[in-house]
Each structure stands twice: as C-alpha cells, then as structure tokens.
Design a protein around this motif. Structure first.
Motif, PDB file in Angstrom:
ATOM      1  N   ALA A 137      -4.558  -0.311   9.469  1.00 52.19           N
ATOM      2  CA  ALA A 137      -4.384   0.670  10.548  1.00 52.19           C
ATOM      3  C   ALA A 137      -3.201   1.595  10.229  1.00 52.19           C
ATOM      4  CB  ALA A 137      -4.161  -0.054  11.873  1.00 52.19           C
ATOM      5  N   ILE A 138      -2.133   1.015   9.686  1.00 49.73           N
ATOM      6  CA  ILE A 138      -0.962   1.831   9.343  1.00 49.73           C
ATOM      7  C   ILE A 138      -1.315   2.828   8.231  1.00 49.73           C
ATOM      8  CG2 ILE A 138       1.359   1.746   8.334  1.00 49.73           C
ATOM      9  CD1 ILE A 138       1.680  -1.004   9.695  1.00 49.73           C
ATOM     10  N   VAL A 139      -2.067   2.338   7.229  1.00 53.97           N
ATOM     11  CA  VAL A 139      -2.456   3.218   6.114  1.00 53.97           C
ATOM     12  C   VAL A 139      -3.325   4.357   6.638  1.00 53.97           C
ATOM     13  CG1 VAL A 139      -3.786   3.329   3.953  1.00 53.97           C
ATOM     14  CG2 VAL A 139      -2.276   1.371   4.386  1.00 53.97           C
ATOM     15  N   GLN A 140      -4.263   4.016   7.516  1.00 57.91           N
ATOM     16  CA  GLN A 140      -5.158   5.061   8.046  1.00 57.91           C
ATOM     17  C   GLN A 140      -4.389   6.074   8.885  1.00 57.91           C
ATOM     18  OE1 GLN A 140      -8.158   2.662   9.875  1.00 57.91           O
ATOM     19  NE2 GLN A 140      -9.131   2.263   7.890  1.00 57.91           N
ATOM     20  N   GLN A 141      -3.442   5.551   9.658  1.00 60.92           N
ATOM     21  CA  GLN A 141      -2.632   6.441  10.493  1.00 60.92           C
ATOM     22  C   GLN A 141      -1.812   7.391   9.610  1.00 60.92           C
ATOM     23  OE1 GLN A 141       0.125   4.241  12.814  1.00 60.92           O
ATOM     24  NE2 GLN A 141       1.002   6.056  13.766  1.00 60.92           N
ATOM     25  N   ALA A 142      -1.267   6.843   8.499  1.00 66.41           N
ATOM     26  CA  ALA A 142      -0.468   7.659   7.586  1.00 66.41           C
ATOM     27  C   ALA A 142      -1.332   8.725   6.931  1.00 66.41           C
ATOM     28  CB  ALA A 142       0.174   6.767   6.522  1.00 66.41           C
ATOM     29  N   PRO A 161       0.841  -1.194   0.000  1.00 65.62           N
ATOM     30  CA  PRO A 161       0.000   0.000   0.000  1.00 65.62           C
ATOM     31  C   PRO A 161       0.883   1.252   0.000  1.00 65.62           C
ATOM     32  CG  PRO A 161       0.309  -0.744   2.241  1.00 65.62           C
ATOM     33  CD  PRO A 161       1.112  -1.655   1.367  1.00 65.62           C
ATOM     34  N   GLU A 162       0.240   2.430  -0.179  1.00 66.65           N
ATOM     35  CA  GLU A 162       1.029   3.656  -0.307  1.00 66.65           C
ATOM     36  C   GLU A 162       1.430   4.189   1.075  1.00 66.65           C
ATOM     37  OE1 GLU A 162      -0.904   5.767  -3.569  1.00 66.65           O
ATOM     38  OE2 GLU A 162       0.383   7.473  -3.039  1.00 66.65           O
ATOM     39  N   VAL A 163       2.438   3.605   1.689  1.00 66.17           N
ATOM     40  CA  VAL A 163       2.915   4.076   3.001  1.00 66.17           C
ATOM     41  C   VAL A 163       4.435   3.977   3.066  1.00 66.17           C
ATOM     42  CG1 VAL A 163       0.939   3.699   4.525  1.00 66.17           C
ATOM     43  CG2 VAL A 163       2.406   1.795   3.955  1.00 66.17           C
ATOM     44  N   ILE A 164       4.989   4.614   4.065  1.00 65.88           N
ATOM     45  CA  ILE A 164       6.438   4.587   4.265  1.00 65.88           C
ATOM     46  C   ILE A 164       6.707   4.320   5.744  1.00 65.88           C
ATOM     47  CG2 ILE A 164       6.648   7.109   4.613  1.00 65.88           C
ATOM     48  CD1 ILE A 164       9.270   6.880   2.850  1.00 65.88           C
ATOM     49  N   GLY A 165       7.857   3.724   6.048  1.00 63.28           N
ATOM     50  CA  GLY A 165       8.235   3.539   7.457  1.00 63.28           C
ATOM     51  C   GLY A 165       8.290   2.072   7.864  1.00 63.28           C
ATOM     52  N   ARG A 166       8.857   1.830   9.080  1.00 64.53           N
ATOM     53  CA  ARG A 166       8.930   0.472   9.627  1.00 64.53           C
ATOM     54  C   ARG A 166       8.008   0.386  10.841  1.00 64.53           C
ATOM     55  NH1 ARG A 166      15.362  -1.321   9.562  1.00 64.53           N
ATOM     56  NH2 ARG A 166      15.846  -0.474   7.504  1.00 64.53           N
ATOM     57  N   HIS A 167       7.254  -0.684  10.914  1.00 60.88           N
ATOM     58  CA  HIS A 167       6.352  -0.897  12.048  1.00 60.88           C
ATOM     59  C   HIS A 167       6.433  -2.342  12.493  1.00 60.88           C
ATOM     60  CE1 HIS A 167       4.315   2.954  11.226  1.00 60.88           C
ATOM     61  NE2 HIS A 167       4.521   2.638   9.954  1.00 60.88           N
ATOM     62  N   ARG A 168       6.498  -2.533  13.842  1.00 62.16           N
ATOM     63  CA  ARG A 168       6.574  -3.907  14.380  1.00 62.16           C
ATOM     64  C   ARG A 168       5.486  -4.089  15.422  1.00 62.16           C
ATOM     65  NH1 ARG A 168      11.193  -1.259  14.233  1.00 62.16           N
ATOM     66  NH2 ARG A 168      12.927  -2.053  12.978  1.00 62.16           N
ATOM     67  N   PHE A 169       4.853  -5.257  15.398  1.00 64.88           N
ATOM     68  CA  PHE A 169       3.775  -5.541  16.346  1.00 64.88           C
ATOM     69  C   PHE A 169       4.020  -6.890  17.007  1.00 64.88           C
ATOM     70  CE2 PHE A 169       2.138  -2.702  13.151  1.00 64.88           C
ATOM     71  CZ  PHE A 169       1.408  -1.766  13.875  1.00 64.88           C
ATOM     72  N   ASN A 170       3.765  -6.948  18.328  1.00 57.92           N
ATOM     73  CA  ASN A 170       3.915  -8.236  19.011  1.00 57.92           C
ATOM     74  C   ASN A 170       2.632  -9.058  18.867  1.00 57.92           C
ATOM     75  OD1 ASN A 170       2.067  -7.329  20.862  1.00 57.92           O
ATOM     76  ND2 ASN A 170       3.577  -6.773  22.421  1.00 57.92           N
ATOM     77  N   ASP A 215       0.243  -9.483  20.652  1.00 56.16           N
ATOM     78  CA  ASP A 215      -0.979  -8.839  21.143  1.00 56.16           C
ATOM     79  C   ASP A 215      -1.330  -7.591  20.333  1.00 56.16           C
ATOM     80  OD1 ASP A 215      -1.191 -10.693  23.224  1.00 56.16           O
ATOM     81  OD2 ASP A 215       0.331  -9.589  24.380  1.00 56.16           O
ATOM     82  N   ASP A 216      -0.751  -7.486  19.135  1.00 56.10           N
ATOM     83  CA  ASP A 216      -0.996  -6.348  18.238  1.00 56.10           C
ATOM     84  C   ASP A 216      -0.510  -5.017  18.818  1.00 56.10           C
ATOM     85  OD1 ASP A 216      -2.063  -8.045  16.410  1.00 56.10           O
ATOM     86  OD2 ASP A 216      -4.151  -7.458  16.715  1.00 56.10           O
ATOM     87  N   GLN A 217       0.407  -5.094  19.771  1.00 59.31           N
ATOM     88  CA  GLN A 217       0.941  -3.838  20.307  1.00 59.31           C
ATOM     89  C   GLN A 217       2.183  -3.454  19.517  1.00 59.31           C
ATOM     90  OE1 GLN A 217       1.348  -5.486  24.121  1.00 59.31           O
ATOM     91  NE2 GLN A 217      -0.348  -4.316  25.018  1.00 59.31           N
ATOM     92  N   GLU A 218       2.266  -2.171  19.144  1.00 54.89           N
ATOM     93  CA  GLU A 218       3.433  -1.731  18.379  1.00 54.89           C
ATOM     94  C   GLU A 218       4.652  -1.725  19.292  1.00 54.89           C
ATOM     95  OE1 GLU A 218       2.809   1.430  15.606  1.00 54.89           O
ATOM     96  OE2 GLU A 218       4.767   0.995  14.700  1.00 54.89           O
ATOM     97  N   ARG A 271      -4.779 -10.874  10.559  1.00 55.30           N
ATOM     98  CA  ARG A 271      -4.154  -9.916  11.497  1.00 55.30           C
ATOM     99  C   ARG A 271      -3.251  -8.952  10.733  1.00 55.30           C
ATOM    100  NH1 ARG A 271      -0.432 -12.075  15.620  1.00 55.30           N
ATOM    101  NH2 ARG A 271      -0.069  -9.865  15.965  1.00 55.30           N
ATOM    102  N   TYR A 272      -2.450  -9.520   9.806  1.00 54.20           N
ATOM    103  CA  TYR A 272      -1.536  -8.672   9.019  1.00 54.20           C
ATOM    104  C   TYR A 272      -2.344  -7.627   8.227  1.00 54.20           C
ATOM    105  CZ  TYR A 272       2.275  -7.207   5.991  1.00 54.20           C
ATOM    106  OH  TYR A 272       3.219  -6.439   5.323  1.00 54.20           O
TER     107      TYR A 272
END
Ligand code: XUL
Length: 536
Positions: A526-531, A384-393, A395-398, A519-520
């Motif tokens: 969520a990342i796209v919406q946040q961006a 999708p059209e986003v940038i950056g690194r994101h990691r989730f455990n 429990d879906d916590q970043e 889940r992915y």
C-alpha cells in the motif's frame, strides 16, 4: 619463516575495489598467512581514490587495469621477501569485485603465454589491453544501454527471468554495450573480455581463464537456468560477443595449472592448480560456509542479505546468481539501504543515543509489538523503492507516533520482516535446518539478533567474516582439488572455525510472525502504491 615453509596450503586471492588481498589456508583450514596491497597507498602513482577514478560526469567510474596487474607483482614480491614457500601451494583460487570488466587487446594471449620470469608482469603486459581504464561496479553511466537491453528481450521482468536480474547499470553486458557504442575501434581490437575475477585467474594461468557461472550471473548475459550465454542478450549488447567471452564453467572447476612464469620466478610447483575465480559475493558465501536454506545477514550501514536457494523466482528487485558451491543451486543478493543508518537514528531519537537503552526497549516489549507495525526509510530505500516513515496500529490505521519502546521494536521487527518477505519473494524458503549468519556492526547486539531469530524462526550465529571472500576462495581451491572425488564442500572445509550460536527463536515466535508477516507485506504494498501515485 621456517613455519611457513612446512605447510601445504591453498591460496585465496581477492581483487576488491580498494586492494588486493591474499590468505594462505593450510590443510587443517587454518589461515596462517595474510597480506595485502592497498591501491591508494601502495600504488599512489595511479592516483586512485578508494581504488577508483570517478569521472567528471559523476557517473562513470573506472580503475586502471595495470594497477591491478602491478598489485599482483607487489604482493608476490612481499610474500617472497617474507619467506613464503610457494612450492607448498597445492592450488589457488580467487575473487574479484563483481561486474568490472577487462578488455584484452588482440595479440595479448600470445604475450600471456610467453611471459619472461625475469620481469614483473606489469612491465610485460603494458600493451595488452584495448581499454586502459576498466569500468567497475560503482559505474552508473549505462542507463541508455540498460533500457535497450530490456527492450530487446521483452522487458525488465523477462530479462530478470532469463539472467537473474533486471538491467543494472553496473552489470557487465551494459558496460560492454557502452564500450562498443562509444569506442567501436577499441571494441574491435579486443580479443577477449574478462570479468575482474577471470582476468586475475588469467594472470596466474598464462592464458585466458573462463568466466565462472556465479560471477557470470552478474552480467545480464548468462541464462542462469541453462548456464549458457543468452543469444538475445549478446546480440543486444555488441557483435561477436560470444567469441570474446569464451565458455562459462562451474565455479569450482580446475581451469589449469599455474603458468611456468610462477614456477620459475617464485618457485611454485608446476602441479599447482588454478581453480576458477569468482565474484567477491559468491566467494563470501563459500567463506561463510553457507548451506542450502541458510542466510547471511550483513548488518552494516546498509543491510545485505545472501540467501542460498534451490528454485529461484527472479524479480524486479535483488539478484539471483548461480551458486558457487553447488552449481545446480542458486544464491540471491538483496540490499536494504536503511540499515544501521536508520537504527542509529532511532537510537538517537528514542533511546538517548544509547544502545543499552535501545536493548532495554526491545526487552520490555513483546514479540509482535501488540500488532503495531512500522516502516522507516529516511533515505530512498532500494527494497522496496520508497522513502519516509509510516506507522500502523493493530487495526492497520496509520498513526503519527508510537510510544518510544514501541517505536524501537517496530523498527527492528519491521526491518527483519521486510527481509523475510523480500527473500521469500525471490523463492527463498526457511527450512528446518536453516541457519542465519549475522555479521556487521549490529550483529554485536544480542537483543537485535533475538528479534532476527524470532522473525525468521531460525537460530542466529555470528562469526568473523572480515576476510570471507579471500578465505572462501582458498576453500574453493581445496574444493576444486576434491571435485570428482565425491567429497562435498562441507566435508572439504569441515575443520574450518565453527560459527557461534547467538540466539534461538522463542517457542511462540512462529505463531506471532505468521500472523504479522502477511499484514506487513500488504501495508508495504500500500505504501509503495501510494508513493507511485504521489511521487515525492
Ligand atoms: C554486487 C556489487 C558489489 C561488488 C563489490 O552486485 O556490485 O558488492 O561486488 O565488490
């Protein structure tokens, strides 16, 4: 060259961005002759770099049409000098870089039909084009035309539903609209507009070759379901466009025989058939011999996915084209920018730059990565059209970091889960018979391919696909000869080299990824919406 003389064959051509290539394939499906002309090196007088001219605005990118013509003269002369026996050619077909357009000037068809065998083509076709520098797929100068087209048909999603893609700058309808708006005189002196593929076919035919359904799907003009031009799209781009485009045909149609020019000048048989030319991506699909439910994954600098699907759901991302092999089916194209670029970065940061350490990390972690998921987009991603690194455990916590092995598995699992999710978003379904064909640099790494097999739940194969557009075109030429005989494509090419099995999914893979994929997908959204809320 006696060996060359004995073989009945089909020719496959490819007008790509940087060169014209050719292969000859015999009736046992062996490639026994290859040749090419490289634009920058062999036709230096045109002053191209990588086969194109990038204009001062940095957005407009064109190639001289006469360079493409002269490349054919050169290649045919090279073959003649090598002793190639043209009389043995049963049929020919070809591919072209997608989306590029050629504008034939009023009166050009008469010139094409009366070519003298005493002169090369480029000497005779000099005055045949109303636009000398053709827009090519690298052009991105038509944003205004894209917005106009989307507005005219009810928005981006409506255009995608109709034509298989939202408006893209490089797609031909938008390029034609720009020519009409900025150079109306040249447009009005144009009697025919070809794609690079149908232009090349026209050179062989000595008359205008039709656009095929597959390459026609890269124009934002063709209704991919009905396989006819969309009147609304034509009207939004330029007047009298339908008559300038001709009627599109299935990709494996015989469109005629080679013109007398080739018979007299090079010794082709007058019976040598011309099978519709298509785009390089559709031709590659044929060259890789994909079948329904199959996927080709090119793991290069960026990753590209070709999918064979029956019922597409066109979206705002990716492209749906008509299928070149089975006209009622479809193919989809998806591009992921953060491919090897990202894999190499993570290898450097977490595996001391060593692929074997990277592999070891994949081997020492379990499928599903203990529920840890990662997103790695160092450059602005397309899908999708986003940038950056994101990691989730789990429990879906970043979280800010993962242990190094977890990081490596999160990258590879994440990259392949994204591919499956976005493929399914376009209507793709993994079938029990699905094969995945992996190509490109990372396809040499067995541990990476194992993750690919596990995530898709399908076996992964590898094969040499360096010439797949050319070879696919030669296969399509054989296919064209067989049309009407009820012999399917797979039967026509059954003697072609068989891909090598590289990985099969682990028995418990389906269970693991069935839980992880939704889940992915949710986290990605969520990342796209946040961006979107806080653009960077
Ligand atoms: C596909 C595209 C490129 C060209 C390259 O949409 O623009 O792959 O076909 O030749």
């Amino acid at each position: 060259m006696a060996e060359l003389a004995a073989r009945r064959c089909c020719l496959g051509w490819d007008w790509s961005t940087q060169q014209v290539k050719l292969v000859a394939v015999d009736t046992e499906m062996n490639v026994f002759y290859e040749d090419s002309v490289c634009f920058d090196r062999d036709l230096g007088e045109f002053g191209t770099q990588g086969g194109v001219h990038v204009h001062k605005d940095g957005l407009t990118v064109t190639s001289p049409v006469l360079m493409w013509v002269q490349a054919l003269d050169m290649l045919l002369e090279k073959m003649k000098a090598a002793g190639f026996d043209f009389s043995q050619v049963l049929a020919l077909s070809g591919a072209g870089q997608q989306h590029g357009s050629v504008f034939w000037k009023t009166g050009a068809s008469r010139v094409l039909q009366s070519l003298s065998p005493d002169l090369p083509l480029h000497k005779q076709l000099q005055a045949c084009f109303s636009i000398g520098n053709c827009p090519v797929w690298m052009d991105s100068s038509t944003s205004a035309q894209c917005r106009q087209l989307e507005a005219a048909v009810g928005g981006a999603q409506a255009l995608s539903r109709l034509t298989g893609s939202r408006a893209y700058e490089r797609f031909t309808g938008n390029q034609i609209a720009k020519v009409y708006q900025q150079n109306p005189e040249a447009y009005s002196h144009t009697e025919r507009i070809s794609l690079v593929s149908s232009f090349a076919a026209s050179l062989f035919l000595g008359s205008y070759a039709p656009i095929d359904f597959s390459d026609g799907s890269g124009m934002n003009l063709l209704q991919i379901q009905g396989k006819v031009w969309s009147q609304a799209c034509l009207d939004a781009c330029a007047p009298k466009l339908e008559e300038k485009l001709g009627t599109p045909v299935p990709s494996c149609s015989v469109v005629g025989a080679v013109s007398a020019y080739y018979v007299q000048r090079y010794g082709f048989s007058p019976d040598c058939k011309v099978v519709a030319f298509t785009g390089d991506n559709p031709a590659s699909l044929a060259g890789m011999r994909l079948e329904e439910g199959d996927i080709a994954v090119s793991l290069g600098t960026s990753d590209t996915l070709f999918l064979w699907l029956r019922q597409p759901t066109p979206a705002l991302e990716g492209h749906i084209f008509c299928n070149p092999v089975v006209p009622e089916h479809y193919m989809a194209l998806l591009c992921f920018k953060n491919g090897s670029l990202m894999r190499e970065k993570v290898r450097d940061e977490f595996a001391t730059g060593s692929w074997s350490e990277f592999s070891k990390a994949l081997g020492s972690t379990k499928m599903g990565n203990g529920g840890n998921l990662g997103f790695y987009f160092d450059v602005l991603e397309i899908t999708p059209e986003v940038i950056g690194r994101h990691r989730f455990n789990a429990d879906d916590q970043e979280v800010l970091a993962f242990p190094r092995e977890v990081e490596i598995r999160a990258l590879i699992e994440g990259q392949f889960m994204a591919k499956r999710i976005h493929a399914e978003g376009l209507g793709y379904q993994v079938l029990p018979k699905t094969k995945i064909l992996a190509t490109g640099g990372a396809s040499h790494n067995r541990d990476i391919l194992q993750v690919l097999a596990d995530v898709f739940g399908a076996p992964v194969y590898t094969m040499d696909t360096a010439n797949s557009a050319c070879v696919g075109s030669a296969y399509q030429a054989f296919h064209g000869l067989a049309v009407g005989t009820n012999v399917p494509f797979s039967e026509v090419v059954k003697l072609a080299p068989i891909p090598k099995l590289a990985a099969t999914p682990a028995p418990s893979a389906a269970q693991v990824y069935e839980a992880l994929l939704p889940r992915y997908a949710k986290l990605e959204q969520a990342i796209v919406q946040q961006a979107a809320r806080s653009p960077q």
